[in-house]
Design a protein around this motif. Structure first.
Motif, PDB file in Angstrom:
ATOM      1  N   PRO A 146      -1.790  -6.641  -7.655  1.00  0.00           N
ATOM      2  CA  PRO A 146      -3.108  -6.094  -7.968  1.00  0.00           C
ATOM      3  C   PRO A 146      -3.555  -6.496  -9.381  1.00  0.00           C
ATOM      4  O   PRO A 146      -2.768  -6.423 -10.324  1.00  0.00           O
ATOM      5  N   PRO A 147      -4.807  -6.900  -9.524  1.00  0.00           N
ATOM      6  CA  PRO A 147      -5.268  -7.446 -10.812  1.00  0.00           C
ATOM      7  C   PRO A 147      -5.284  -6.454 -11.971  1.00  0.00           C
ATOM      8  O   PRO A 147      -5.337  -6.881 -13.121  1.00  0.00           O
ATOM      9  N   HIS A 148      -5.222  -5.141 -11.693  1.00  0.00           N
ATOM     10  CA  HIS A 148      -5.168  -4.232 -12.853  1.00  0.00           C
ATOM     11  C   HIS A 148      -3.775  -4.232 -13.489  1.00  0.00           C
ATOM     12  O   HIS A 148      -3.584  -3.706 -14.579  1.00  0.00           O
ATOM     13  N   ILE A 149      -2.793  -4.852 -12.810  1.00  0.00           N
ATOM     14  CA  ILE A 149      -1.424  -4.939 -13.347  1.00  0.00           C
ATOM     15  C   ILE A 149      -1.053  -6.385 -13.706  1.00  0.00           C
ATOM     16  O   ILE A 149      -0.534  -6.647 -14.784  1.00  0.00           O
ATOM     17  N   ILE A 150      -1.277  -7.296 -12.796  1.00  0.00           N
ATOM     18  CA  ILE A 150      -0.753  -8.665 -12.933  1.00  0.00           C
ATOM     19  C   ILE A 150      -1.671  -9.537 -13.801  1.00  0.00           C
ATOM     20  O   ILE A 150      -2.867  -9.621 -13.543  1.00  0.00           O
TER      21      ILE A 150
ATOM     22  N   VAL B  89       3.894 -18.804 -12.760  1.00  0.00           N
ATOM     23  CA  VAL B  89       4.971 -18.049 -12.097  1.00  0.00           C
ATOM     24  C   VAL B  89       5.398 -16.858 -12.963  1.00  0.00           C
ATOM     25  O   VAL B  89       5.603 -15.748 -12.465  1.00  0.00           O
ATOM     26  N   GLU B  90       5.485 -17.098 -14.271  1.00  0.00           N
ATOM     27  CA  GLU B  90       5.932 -16.027 -15.187  1.00  0.00           C
ATOM     28  C   GLU B  90       4.958 -14.847 -15.226  1.00  0.00           C
ATOM     29  O   GLU B  90       5.352 -13.726 -15.566  1.00  0.00           O
ATOM     30  N   THR B  91       3.693 -15.094 -14.914  1.00  0.00           N
ATOM     31  CA  THR B  91       2.695 -14.018 -15.016  1.00  0.00           C
ATOM     32  C   THR B  91       2.228 -13.525 -13.650  1.00  0.00           C
ATOM     33  O   THR B  91       1.205 -12.854 -13.555  1.00  0.00           O
ATOM     34  N   SER B  92       2.955 -13.859 -12.607  1.00  0.00           N
ATOM     35  CA  SER B  92       2.551 -13.371 -11.280  1.00  0.00           C
ATOM     36  C   SER B  92       3.786 -13.076 -10.428  1.00  0.00           C
ATOM     37  O   SER B  92       4.342 -11.980 -10.492  1.00  0.00           O
ATOM     38  N   MET B  93       4.264 -14.063  -9.668  1.00  0.00           N
ATOM     39  CA  MET B  93       5.336 -13.746  -8.713  1.00  0.00           C
ATOM     40  C   MET B  93       6.677 -13.462  -9.378  1.00  0.00           C
ATOM     41  O   MET B  93       7.500 -12.750  -8.787  1.00  0.00           O
ATOM     42  N   GLY B  94       6.910 -13.986 -10.590  1.00  0.00           N
ATOM     43  CA  GLY B  94       8.171 -13.668 -11.278  1.00  0.00           C
ATOM     44  C   GLY B  94       8.333 -12.165 -11.444  1.00  0.00           C
ATOM     45  O   GLY B  94       9.228 -11.552 -10.858  1.00  0.00           O
TER      46      GLY B  94
ATOM     47  N   THR C 172      -9.525  -3.114  -1.856  1.00  0.00           N
ATOM     48  CA  THR C 172      -8.463  -2.827  -2.831  1.00  0.00           C
ATOM     49  C   THR C 172      -8.535  -3.754  -4.047  1.00  0.00           C
ATOM     50  O   THR C 172      -8.271  -3.319  -5.171  1.00  0.00           O
ATOM     51  N   ILE C 173      -8.941  -5.015  -3.833  1.00  0.00           N
ATOM     52  CA  ILE C 173      -9.063  -5.927  -4.985  1.00  0.00           C
ATOM     53  C   ILE C 173     -10.224  -5.477  -5.876  1.00  0.00           C
ATOM     54  O   ILE C 173     -10.105  -5.442  -7.112  1.00  0.00           O
TER      55      ILE C 173
ATOM     56  N   PHE D  41      -9.822  -4.343  -9.766  1.00  0.00           N
ATOM     57  CA  PHE D  41     -10.606  -4.951 -10.855  1.00  0.00           C
ATOM     58  C   PHE D  41     -11.415  -3.874 -11.595  1.00  0.00           C
ATOM     59  O   PHE D  41     -11.526  -3.901 -12.823  1.00  0.00           O
ATOM     60  N   ALA D  42     -11.993  -2.939 -10.826  1.00  0.00           N
ATOM     61  CA  ALA D  42     -12.762  -1.858 -11.461  1.00  0.00           C
ATOM     62  C   ALA D  42     -11.874  -1.093 -12.436  1.00  0.00           C
ATOM     63  O   ALA D  42     -12.270  -0.788 -13.570  1.00  0.00           O
ATOM     64  N   GLY D  43     -10.643  -0.812 -11.989  1.00  0.00           N
ATOM     65  CA  GLY D  43      -9.696  -0.115 -12.856  1.00  0.00           C
ATOM     66  C   GLY D  43      -9.417  -0.908 -14.122  1.00  0.00           C
ATOM     67  O   GLY D  43      -9.402  -0.368 -15.229  1.00  0.00           O
TER      68      GLY D  43
END
Lengths: 307, 307
Positions: A146-150, B221-226, A21-22, A26-28
């Protein structure tokens, strides 16, 4: 700026090692930024890889990009997959023997200038690079799922990683609007997991003590520190909470309460027996969850916070 | 539904005891929901109270509501302030002698049906009510600052608080779109502070160890778990992270990493000497902060998450 840095910022060829899934997330992400989908290669040993990517990769793309999927390179040969790569990004099995054995092979087969990144959530580059000829090339680039969002990427060099490799890595991510944060030291679990697990441990403790349910703890976080920390992290929040005295004023006012909470904090461990009830509560409250809805809301929140 | 519950849901008279930042923020919230500003009374002993409220209360209101401020009742007499109240909400000095001594006076002067709430961040109702005639009436309603923006209210009854008082309290807040969460037991620091301070402690540890700066921890924190926890709290997030196995699957996959982080977690205490550098970093990074901007973004985030 060297030509390789310009290339990294604009049109690199990227090989993903591992299509869990990671890897697909990332591919996305990369497909949104690459010059052409042919510049992305996905390497994995699963026998149905082509079919699997065709079915699952679209989940990480907007509908308008689904047609790109068939043009991504699919490979089960490490040599072929990395030989023209500018970046090799690894998210294979999470164990040291695998990582330790794959990097010397990648190092040999990939171009000398290629950046070598591991997405590991816990195995430091200093351990992974043990058998490499040139340990200066490897570093950890740990995403928050997920890295395509965060936006966050924890960039964790080993003591051997070269400054140039770190700098090229930062250039790549910043050019794509992401938030790479460099850790000055390797440490167990890196930073984001350590912070989140500290809060989780206290949440487990309070559920175990019968103060709130699993769902109530979640609701509490969602309606207080979640939205707050999306805007301002904990230090800045408490600095504001201290009024003109800042963070110092905050501790002057309620340092006693802070210490009281720390003294009374839970010390639950994995396997202590809290699991049964808490896993059961999570299953009963949430069952099968729909991450698409979560991701859409998260994306909108990030649009607000990044303004 | 009894008539007093209907009144609470629609048009109660509210008296705020204490006009610090929490008191004014609550005043701002209540003014949005009261039938008329005359139904709000603010009691405080500061000599310039009227001028102070006139200057500061508008900060907690939309421009279209500023004209309401002059119609709010201002009082320095406890008897007058509470004699017609349906709700008395206290946010006076944060010490037990004050709380313990004021509740018997309020109890005597207020109507028998009036709900009695303390906004304390740490002194349980069971201690505050020690000298009351009728301990069933008091409970803690602890906001997450600032309450005119943040939906959470920690509702913490003492073992003596009556079910009816709890139920009326919930009715009031739910009718106003807020998120009251009832704690089943009193505990030190209640829940939100315990959770947040657990994460803060680990943040302090990592800054002290030189892994990241204060500002980097916040940015992380602001760019992940927040943003994540604004949508889904920690349990639900990790339940999703475990795939089909849910939270149990999550711990099966990376329980070892979780325990590793817990074993290595910081144990800094207040006064240990980390303060100097960390307060200094906060001051240098943030100086005087503008909470209006924070609040506007937080409000927009909440519009997204509450859909």
């Amino acid at each position: 700026m060297s030509s390789s840095i310009i290339k990294l910022a604009s049109s690199p060829r990227i090989t993903l090692v591992g299509a869990g899934t990671i890897g697909l997330s990332f591919a996305g992400f990369h497909l949104r930024h690459l010059r052409a989908p042919e510049d992305l290669t996905i390497l994995d040993t699963r026998p149905d890889l082509r079919e699997y990517v065709k079915t699952n990769l679209p989940k990480y793309l907007d509908a308008s990009q689904h047609h790109l999927v068939s043009r991504v390179n699919i490979s089960d040969s490490l040599q072929d997959a990395v030989k023209d790569a500018d970046i090799v990004e690894e998210q294979g099995p999470e164990n040291l023997p695998f990582k330790e054995s794959i990097w010397p092979k990648i190092e040999e087969a990939a171009p000398k200038h290629a950046l070598l990144w591991s997405s590991t959530s816990g195995i430091p580059a200093s351990q992974q690079s043990a058998k490499m000829q040139d340990k200066t090339r490897l570093l950890v680039v740990h995403p928050y799922n997920p890295p395509h969002i965060i936006p966050l990427l924890e960039v964790v060099p080993s003591p051997s990683t070269s400054k140039d490799v770190i700098s090229q890595t930062l250039t790549f991510w910043k050019a794509r609007g992401r938030e790479p944060i460099v850790m000055k030291k390797e440490c167990i679990g890196f930073v984001s997991n350590r912070l989140a697990f500290a809060l989780l441990r206290e949440g487990i403790h309070l559920v175990k003590e019968g103060v709130l349910t699993v769902e109530e703890v979640d609701r509490l976080v969602e309606t207080s520190m979640g939205p707050r920390w999306a805007v301002w992290g904990p230090f800045k929040s408490y600095h504001a909470g201290g009024g003109p005295g800042g963070l110092e004023g905050f501790f002057k006012n309620i340092g006693g309460t802070v210490q009281g909470c720390w003294d009374d904090a839970g010390r639950e461990n994995v396997g202590d027996g809290w699991e049964r009830d808490i896993f059961c509560q999570a299953q009963e409250s949430y069952g099968v969850v729909d991450t698409a809805q979560r991701d859409e809301k998260t994306r909108k929140i990030l649009e607000i916070t990044r303004k």
